[in-house]
Design a protein around this motif. Structure first.
Motif, short mmCIF file in Angstrom:
data_model
loop_
_atom_site.label_atom_id
_atom_site.label_comp_id
_atom_site.label_asym_id
_atom_site.label_seq_id
_atom_site.Cartn_x
_atom_site.Cartn_y
_atom_site.Cartn_z
N LYS A 114 83.24 22.94 58.74
CA LYS A 114 82.23 21.89 58.84
C LYS A 114 80.86 22.41 58.40
N PHE A 115 80.55 23.65 58.77
CA PHE A 115 79.26 24.25 58.40
C PHE A 115 79.15 24.41 56.89
N ILE A 116 80.21 24.92 56.27
CA ILE A 116 80.18 25.16 54.82
C ILE A 116 80.07 23.84 54.06
N LEU A 117 80.86 22.83 54.47
CA LEU A 117 80.79 21.54 53.79
C LEU A 117 79.42 20.89 54.00
N GLY A 118 78.82 21.12 55.16
CA GLY A 118 77.49 20.57 55.43
C GLY A 118 76.41 21.20 54.58
N LYS A 119 76.68 22.43 54.12
CA LYS A 119 75.70 23.15 53.29
C LYS A 119 76.09 23.12 51.81
N LYS A 120 76.93 22.15 51.43
CA LYS A 120 77.44 22.13 50.05
C LYS A 120 76.32 21.99 49.02
N ASN A 121 75.34 21.17 49.31
CA ASN A 121 74.23 20.99 48.37
C ASN A 121 73.41 22.27 48.23
N HIS A 122 73.20 22.96 49.36
CA HIS A 122 72.47 24.23 49.30
C HIS A 122 73.26 25.25 48.46
N ILE A 123 74.56 25.27 48.64
CA ILE A 123 75.41 26.19 47.88
C ILE A 123 75.30 25.89 46.39
N THR A 124 75.26 24.61 46.04
CA THR A 124 75.15 24.21 44.63
C THR A 124 73.91 24.82 43.99
N TRP A 125 72.77 24.70 44.67
CA TRP A 125 71.52 25.20 44.10
C TRP A 125 71.47 26.73 44.11
N ILE A 126 72.03 27.36 45.13
CA ILE A 126 72.08 28.82 45.14
C ILE A 126 72.94 29.33 43.99
N SER A 127 74.07 28.64 43.73
CA SER A 127 74.93 29.02 42.61
C SER A 127 74.19 28.89 41.28
N ALA A 128 73.42 27.82 41.15
CA ALA A 128 72.65 27.62 39.91
C ALA A 128 71.67 28.76 39.68
#
Length: 617
Positions: A3-17
């Motif tokens: 749940k935590f990881i899916l909740g931070k999906k948008n943050h992960i997207t920008w960190i990956s970029a």
């Protein structure tokens, strides 16, 4: 943790970029391969985490989604140390999902907006005959209620005593207040602009017209949210096919590297980005041209629309009554118009405001002994003269002589859908004005464009009288016209069209339109309409620019075609790569990856063409 990881999906997207940018800068600018590989590896691990969780959740319900193939492909890329591919594919996949979700995340707030507009209290007659304020939930069918000027009508009911004008815009969408007297119907959520009424409650709570509006919006939005995206339906067959092919190749060849290469080449990089890039380019073009498109489902459905249903007021028409026709029966024009403007300045009725706006700057006269005749108009003393301003009934009450020519003018004005304002001075008719809501400039031409784009049926539904609606339909060349339509009538009619197999778009601007906006395959709101209508809709025409509607339809057709082209390119390239890898000797990993990356570039460039889209006719 999931749940935590899916909740931070948008943050992960920008960190990956950011990590991908760092990787390529370190390689191109500083030739630092360690940072290049490390940044891409971290980006891949971060990016694949939410995708892998979604893949796991899909597999638990026996669905082989595209998340499964992306996850396996990224793991395969790790095994053959192709971190560049794994990082880019995961980022593009997450970014595409982010862009689509971002345009859709506000629709649920429409319910809250609607409920906040509902009446909360009522003046209820108690056993001692006095009226006391109570919660609207305490009102039962048969109770007698008092409604004062400026108050909301708390329930659907019937007028027992009193007269007044009620603004029914929240129910019918019509801007001109409706006269109410004994035995006429009133609706919850409407506003009494003048007068005092006693009503008997006929329907209360959720059974009221306003309550049903909220219920209809909830039901329509729930049914819409179940729609699947096209790419997921396609991947239902594509993903297992690639997985099975990889396993078969491994079983036959015992070459694990070859099997992983198939997974990498079969990874839908171009497929994953092809649809989102078309959507983003289409949405971007729309935004630049005053059209807000809320996601890929909207684009796909809108492109197939064959029937467009319009609300009248505020959509086909401007929404504010204005003087459309005038007939003067005296030579003293300036004097009569001055008398008229002076009297109408005493009233806040929309028709009075339209007259004052039309006359403009003129000489003001002192107004004395003003007498408001309910349901008729105003009689006053102006500059020593008895001036009557109102409808035909008031003129007859004042015994004003209406000549044959004047009666012919009145009949003609009424046939043209006007509300009449007559002015008499000392018992003689001096002026006649016809007031009606004006059709938006250019609407007829834009409706013709819709027909050329493939729309077969153009329908208008309105709470206004049938005669006025028929006039609008004839002037604009519409297919059908229906008047006296309440919100449930409109949504019911849309349901009938859908039952016949029609793909329906509804265009409206008011709270009363929100059930129809939600129920239709495509709801289109005018940007100057209510927040509820805008949030419930799928498409918003910003600044209420009707000319943007043909552009919006043409753009969605172009975008849908572009998506299909990108899918064909992506799948075609993958099939060719896989076939060449299995059945030829010249296909290598490096050549395959070069073609694979080129296909991604091709679908991106193809999608970006939509940024330059303009309607050709």
């Amino acid at each position: 943790m999931q749940k935590f990881i899916l909740g931070k999906k948008n943050h992960i997207t920008w960190i990956s970029a950011v990590l991908i940018v760092i990787a390529f800068m370190s390689k191109l600018a500083f030739e630092n391969i360690e940072i290049f590989i490390g940044s891409l590896a971290i980006a891949s691990i971060l990016g694949v985490a939410p995708i892998a969780i979604q893949a796991y959740q899909a597999l638990r319900v026996k669905v082989v989604s595209i998340d499964v193939l992306v996850t396996i492909a990224v793991l395969g890329a790790f095994l053959i140390q192709n971190f560049e591919e794994s990082a880019i594919v995961t980022f593009l996949f997450l970014f595409g999902a982010f862009l689509e979700q971002r345009t859709l995340n506000k629709t649920r707030s429409a319910i809250k907006e609607l409920t906040e507009m509902a009446p909360e209290s009522a003046l209820k007659q108690m056993e001692n005959g006095e009226f006391e304020e109570v919660e609207v939930d305490e009102v039962d069918v048969g109770d007698i209620l008092l409604v004062k000027t400026g108050a909301k009508v708390p329930v659907d009911g019937t007028v027992l005593t009193g007269e007044g004008h009620i603004n029914e815009a929240s129910i019918t969408g019509e801007s001109v207040p409706v006269s109410k007297k004994k035995d006429t119907q009133v609706y919850a959520g409407t506003i009494l602009e003048n007068g005092t009424l006693q009503i008997v409650a006929d329907r209360v709570g959720e059974d009221t017209t306003f309550g049903r509006i909220i219920e209809l919006v909830e039901e329509a939005q729930d049914s819409k949210s179940e729609a699947e995206r096209f790419i997921d339906r396609f991947s239902k067959y594509y993903t297992p096919a690639v997985l099975v092919l990889s396993i078969i190749v491994w079983l036959i060849s015992r070459n694990i590297e070859l099997a992983i290469t198939i997974l990498v080449l079969g990874c839908p990089g171009a497929l994953v980005i092809g649809v989102p890039v078309s959507n983003v380019a289409g949405i971007g073009n729309g935004a630049r041209h005053g059209v807000l498109l809320k996601g890929s489902e909207v684009i796909n459905d809108f492109s197939r629309v064959d029937t467009v249903v319009f609300d009248k007021t505020g959509t086909l028409t401007i929404g504010n009554p204005k003087v459309a026709e005038q007939q003067i029966y005296t030579d003293n024009v300036d004097e009569v118009l001055g008398y008229l403007a002076s009297v109408e300045n005493e009233s806040d009725h929309p028709l009075a405001k339209a007259v004052v706006e039309y006359i403009g700057d003129t000489k003001a006269y002192p107004v004395e002994k003003t007498d408001v005749v309910k349901g008729g108009g105003i009689v006053a003393q102006v500059d020593g003269h008895r001036v009557a301003v109102g409808n035909v009934a008031l003129m007859e009450q004042e015994k004003v002589d209406i000549t044959g020519k004047a009666r012919a003018d009145i009949a003609r004005f009424e046939e043209n859908g006007n509300s009449l304002v007559l002015t008499a001075v000392d018992g003689e008719l001096k002026a006649l004005m016809g007031i009606r809501d004006q059709i938006r400039p250019g609407v007829k031409e834009n409706l013709q464009k819709l027909k050329r784009l493939g729309v077969k049926n153009l329908v208008v539904l309105s709470g206004d009288n049938q005669g006025t609606v028929d006039l609008v339909a004839r002037e604009l060349g519409l297919t059908e016209a229906h008047g006296h339509m309440l919100p449930e009538d409109k949504s019911g009619y849309i349901g009938e069209l859908q039952a016949k197999g029609r793909i329906v778009a509804f265009v409206g601007d008011g709270v009363n339109d929100s059930p129809s906006l939600a129920l239709a395959q495509i709801g289109i709101a005018m940007g100057s309409g209510t927040d509820v209508a805008i949030e419930t809709s799928d498409v918003v025409l910003m600044n209420s620019d009707f000319s943007r509607l043909p552009h919006a339809l043409g753009l969605t057709k172009a975008t849908a075609n572009n998506m299909r082209q990108n899918i064909l390119i992506a799948v075609g390239v993958v099939l060719i790569l896989l076939a060449s890898l299995v059945f030829s000797e010249w296909m290598s990993m490096s050549i395959g990856m070069l073609v694979h990356e080129a296909s991604i570039l091709v679908v991106i460039l193809n999608g970006m063409r939509l940024l330059r889209y303009k309607l050709r006719y």
